[in-house]
Each structure stands twice: as C-alpha cells, then as structure tokens.
Write a protein that holds these residues in place. Structure first.
Motif, PDB file in Angstrom:
ATOM      1  N   PRO A  90       1.176  -1.102  -0.258  1.00 40.20           N
ATOM      2  CA  PRO A  90       0.053   0.020  -0.466  1.00 40.20           C
ATOM      3  C   PRO A  90       1.300   1.068   0.204  1.00 40.20           C
ATOM      4  O   PRO A  90       0.243   2.142  -0.045  1.00 40.20           O
ATOM      5  N   ASN A  91       2.275   1.140   0.063  1.00 43.29           N
ATOM      6  CA  ASN A  91       3.275   2.525   0.481  1.00 43.29           C
ATOM      7  C   ASN A  91       2.966   2.892  -0.972  1.00 43.29           C
ATOM      8  O   ASN A  91       3.387   3.737  -1.271  1.00 43.29           O
ATOM      9  N   SER A  92       3.761   2.109  -1.889  1.00 44.85           N
ATOM     10  CA  SER A  92       3.859   2.532  -2.889  1.00 44.85           C
ATOM     11  C   SER A  92       2.463   2.043  -4.008  1.00 44.85           C
ATOM     12  O   SER A  92       2.313   3.325  -4.357  1.00 44.85           O
ATOM     13  N   PHE A  93       1.400   1.116  -3.659  1.00 45.84           N
ATOM     14  CA  PHE A  93       0.214   2.251  -4.292  1.00 45.84           C
ATOM     15  C   PHE A  93      -1.200   1.460  -4.166  1.00 45.84           C
ATOM     16  O   PHE A  93      -1.507   0.833  -2.865  1.00 45.84           O
ATOM     17  N   PRO A  94      -1.900   2.797  -2.729  1.00 51.19           N
ATOM     18  CA  PRO A  94      -2.481   2.764  -1.662  1.00 51.19           C
ATOM     19  C   PRO A  94      -3.441   2.635  -2.505  1.00 51.19           C
ATOM     20  O   PRO A  94      -4.281   2.111  -3.516  1.00 51.19           O
ATOM     21  N   ARG A  95      -4.639   1.811  -1.365  1.00 52.51           N
ATOM     22  CA  ARG A  95      -6.059   1.667  -1.775  1.00 52.51           C
ATOM     23  C   ARG A  95      -6.845   2.029  -2.577  1.00 52.51           C
ATOM     24  O   ARG A  95      -7.680   1.672  -2.947  1.00 52.51           O
ATOM     25  N   HIS A  96      -6.876   3.613  -2.193  1.00 49.26           N
ATOM     26  CA  HIS A  96      -8.066   4.145  -2.233  1.00 49.26           C
ATOM     27  C   HIS A  96      -7.749   4.102  -4.107  1.00 49.26           C
ATOM     28  O   HIS A  96      -6.597   4.406  -4.769  1.00 49.26           O
ATOM     29  N   THR A 111      12.615   5.195 -17.982  1.00 48.03           N
ATOM     30  CA  THR A 111      14.403   5.106 -17.733  1.00 48.03           C
ATOM     31  C   THR A 111      14.219   3.518 -16.854  1.00 48.03           C
ATOM     32  O   THR A 111      14.975   4.135 -16.819  1.00 48.03           O
ATOM     33  N   GLY A 112      12.781   2.464 -17.092  1.00 49.09           N
ATOM     34  CA  GLY A 112      13.510   1.600 -16.867  1.00 49.09           C
ATOM     35  C   GLY A 112      12.927   1.302 -15.644  1.00 49.09           C
ATOM     36  O   GLY A 112      12.917  -0.126 -15.135  1.00 49.09           O
ATOM     37  N   GLY A 113      12.593   1.830 -14.907  1.00 51.02           N
ATOM     38  CA  GLY A 113      12.030   1.875 -13.220  1.00 51.02           C
ATOM     39  C   GLY A 113      11.880   3.013 -12.809  1.00 51.02           C
ATOM     40  O   GLY A 113      12.291   3.930 -13.699  1.00 51.02           O
ATOM     41  N   CYS A 114      11.312   2.718 -11.285  1.00 53.71           N
ATOM     42  CA  CYS A 114      10.631   3.972 -10.691  1.00 53.71           C
ATOM     43  C   CYS A 114      11.543   3.580  -9.414  1.00 53.71           C
ATOM     44  O   CYS A 114      11.524   2.841  -8.054  1.00 53.71           O
ATOM     45  N   ASP A 115      12.979   4.591  -8.983  1.00 57.15           N
ATOM     46  CA  ASP A 115      13.319   4.413  -7.991  1.00 57.15           C
ATOM     47  C   ASP A 115      12.300   4.165  -6.004  1.00 57.15           C
ATOM     48  O   ASP A 115      12.730   3.540  -5.552  1.00 57.15           O
ATOM     49  N   ASN A 116      11.435   4.906  -5.806  1.00 57.91           N
ATOM     50  CA  ASN A 116      10.685   4.614  -4.972  1.00 57.91           C
ATOM     51  C   ASN A 116       9.550   4.107  -4.689  1.00 57.91           C
ATOM     52  O   ASN A 116       8.630   3.845  -4.052  1.00 57.91           O
TER      53      ASN A 116
END
Length: 387
Positions: free
Chosen positions: A194-200, A218-223
């Motif tokens: 849920p931190n990267s993809f919230p349930r809302h 860019t081939g990805g997302c760091d956060n």
C-alpha cells in the motif's frame, strides 16, 4: 360629187379591216418577242449550294492546355492538335481553329452553335453528355495533386508534427495499454504494497500509471517497488516493451517531421478534406475535390491555380495528371511537386454539338488511328512512353 361619196363609203368599209389587220400584226409581234406583260413569269428554280469542306472549313475550338495544346504563333501546336490533324486528313475536312480564352468556353461554344468541335480534350461524363456529344476516347488519364515544398524548421514545426495520425495512433495505443495494465498492477499490489500503490482507487491507479511511465522512459522508478508475481511480470513486460515503444516513437516522429518539411501535410487524396484546393474552372477536378471534402477555389486556368499555390492562397492544386507534370516541372515552378497516386481516372475525347453528323465520321477515324498505331505514335512523340 357622186364619186366623192362613193369613195368615202369605200374607206369606211376598209377601216375595220385595217384595224383588224393591225391588231393581228401587233399580237403576232408580241407572241414572237415574249409573253404578254400581264402574264406572270414562271418562278426560277432555286439551287441550294451544299457546303463543301474546301469552302466551309470546320470550326474547331481550342484553348491552351499544358501538354495538350499550346498557341504560340498563328496556329496551335501540341499532341491534341497533331491527333486532330491526322483525323481531319482522314475524313477530308479543312480546319479553322478558333482560340477560346478559357476552358469554360470550350463547353459553351458547342450548344451556342459557335463551333463544330471542341478539342479539349474533354473528360467524358454523364453530366456533360446532357449538353453535348462526345467522340470515342483518345486519352485515359486521372487526377493528381500538386503542393508546395516546405522547408520550415523550429518549435512550431515540431509541435505540428505531433498532430500526425501515425503519432496519435501510437500514443493512443500506449495510453490504452498503460491504463489497462495500471489497473491490473494496482489490483495486485494494493494489499501487499500500500505504500507504493495506495488502496484508494484514484491515488492507487494514478501511482501505477506513473510507475509505468517512469519504467518506459528510465527502466524503473526508485521510490516504488513491485512485490507480487503478477506485478513483476507486468513490470518486466513494460521494461522490455518500453525500449521498443521509445524506438518506434522516435522513428515515427523523425519520419513525420521530415515529411512535413519536404511535402507538407497533404500526401494524397485522403488529405484533401478541409483543405483549400485550387482547380480549373468548370473542370472535372473541381467536382472531384469537392466530393473529397476540399474547399475548392476555382481559377480560369491551371496556371493561375498554380500561381495561387505559389503565393500561399491555396494549400494544393488538383488537376489532370499530365498537365500538372508539365507545369510543375517548368523552370518557374521551383518549390512545387506532385504527391500521391493518380486517382479518379476518366476517358477524354472531343466534343461536338448534340446530334452532329460529324460525330460518326470522327469516331470512324479515331478507331482507324487506334488500330494502325498512329494514335500511340503521336502520343509517344509528345509525351514519351508511359505504362
């Protein structure tokens, strides 16, 4: 006294005889010299002199048309003139060429009785057949589009390039696929991550699509990280696919910008819709362009339409293929070219007044020069060999 009276009686008896004799002599004289004045003269027979070819040459209306007819001296020249001269020689007629200022006049002089033949050549259509008759075809040709070469550069040109249909289709496909896989990625990750993809819903789907965009570029997302098996499968697909999409996008953008600089935004008949197009007045090209949604501006001649194109008054010119080929390749037409294929092909022939007895003789001669190769020879001498 007695003798004088006897002589008088004798003269009185002779007078009537003298009068009768005189009248007989006068009547005989009149009969011998002519009919009596009171008798009407018999009408003289009226002889109608039929026109002969040598005395009354055929009036042939022509107007200058590139690649077909040119009038540079006292008489016209061109491929159509040579074809006509061959036909006229075979049917045994003399020709009186009548110079008309515009193409429209070629259609008007026949119904008005001001000419016996209009050379053109004229495109044979059902609409024109209601006003005049046509001979057998001597040409088969079609329409072509002339545009200006463009050498624009800068930010505005690059922005306009994004409006091409190929780029819009590619972007639409990428956006639709990102929207779909973004929902699948959010659905797989919302509980475990849920931190990267919230349930809302809105926040979660938005973060998923943002992650997909970063992965493409860019081939990805760091956060953000993906933990589920399905999520990693989607992530791997976008990492590989992003390279292909980025390369495709770059190639399409480059090709579109190059095409914009060279030939503009009109590449063929499909691009005429909504465009300002110049055509010859009363020519078949005007009707054809309108049927394809173009905004037609009519000019007395094709040359004037091309002049308007050079000045930016119209975006393209539609006309008969062979005429445009000749005109666009002239030295004073630098910066123009033909684009797209030949479209809307038609047969072209000579026009004659409705019911003209000359039509049958012309058709017979046209068939003869077709069969013996004379027609092809004349056309190849002027226009070269074409498939």
């Amino acid at each position: 006294m007695h003798r004088s009276m006897a002589r008088l009686r004798h003269n009185r008896r002779a007078l009537p005889l003298f009068i009768v004799a005189f009248l007989g002599v006068w009547v005989g004289f009149q009969i011998a010299t002519g009919a009596p004045p009171s008798a009407p003269l018999p009408p003289e027979p009226v002889t109608v002199n039929e026109p002969t070819d040598a005395v009354d040459p055929i009036r042939v209306a022509v107007t200058p048309i590139a690649s077909a007819v040119e009038w540079t001296g006292k008489r016209p020249t061109g491929v159509v003139i040579d074809i006509w001269n061959e036909i006229a020689g075979r049917i045994g007629v003399a020709t009186d060429f009548v110079l008309e200022p515009t193409f429209v006049r070629l259609l008007e002089v026949l119904p008005a009785g001001q000419a016996d033949v209009s050379l053109g050549p004229l495109a044979i259509t059902a609409e024109r057949e209601q006003m005049l008759d046509f001979t057998h075809a001597i040409f088969n040709s079609g329409m072509r589009i002339a545009v200006r070469n463009r050498d624009d550069s800068g930010f505005l040109t690059a922005v306009k390039s994004f409006l091409s249909w190929r780029l819009l289709e590619l972007l639409g496909c990428v956006m639709a696929l990102a929207f779909f896989t973004g929902h699948v990625l959010w659905w797989c990750e919302r509980r475990e991550n849920p931190n990267s993809f919230p349930r809302h819903y809105l926040r979660g789907v938005g973060e998923a699509m943002w992650w997909i965009g970063c992965t493409i570029v860019t081939g990805g997302c760091d956060n953000k990280h993906v933990g589920s098996a399905m999520g990693r499968t989607i992530a791997f697909g976008w990492m590989v696919g992003g390279i292909v999409l980025l390369a495709s996008f770059t190639s399409v953008l480059t090709a579109t910008m190059t095409a914009e600089r060279v030939v503009g935004t009109i590449h063929g008949p499909r691009d005429l819709a909504g465009r300002t197009v110049g055509c010859q007045q009363a020519a078949l090209s005007a009707k054809t362009a309108r049927q394809r949604g173009a905004l037609v501006e009519e000019f007395p001649t094709v040359k004037e339409a091309l002049d308007a194109l050079a000045l930016g008054m119209v975006e393209a010119v539609v006309g008969e293929n062979q005429s445009l080929m000749v005109l666009v390749n002239q030295p004073n037409r630098v910066g123009m070219r033909l684009v797209g294929p030949i479209f809307e092909t038609f047969d072209y022939g000579f026009g004659v007044p409705t019911g003209s007895p000359l039509r049958k003789r012309l058709n017979r001669a046209i068939l003869q020069i077709r069969e013996d190769g004379t027609l092809d020879r004349i056309k190849s001498e002027w226009l070269g060999q074409h498939d």
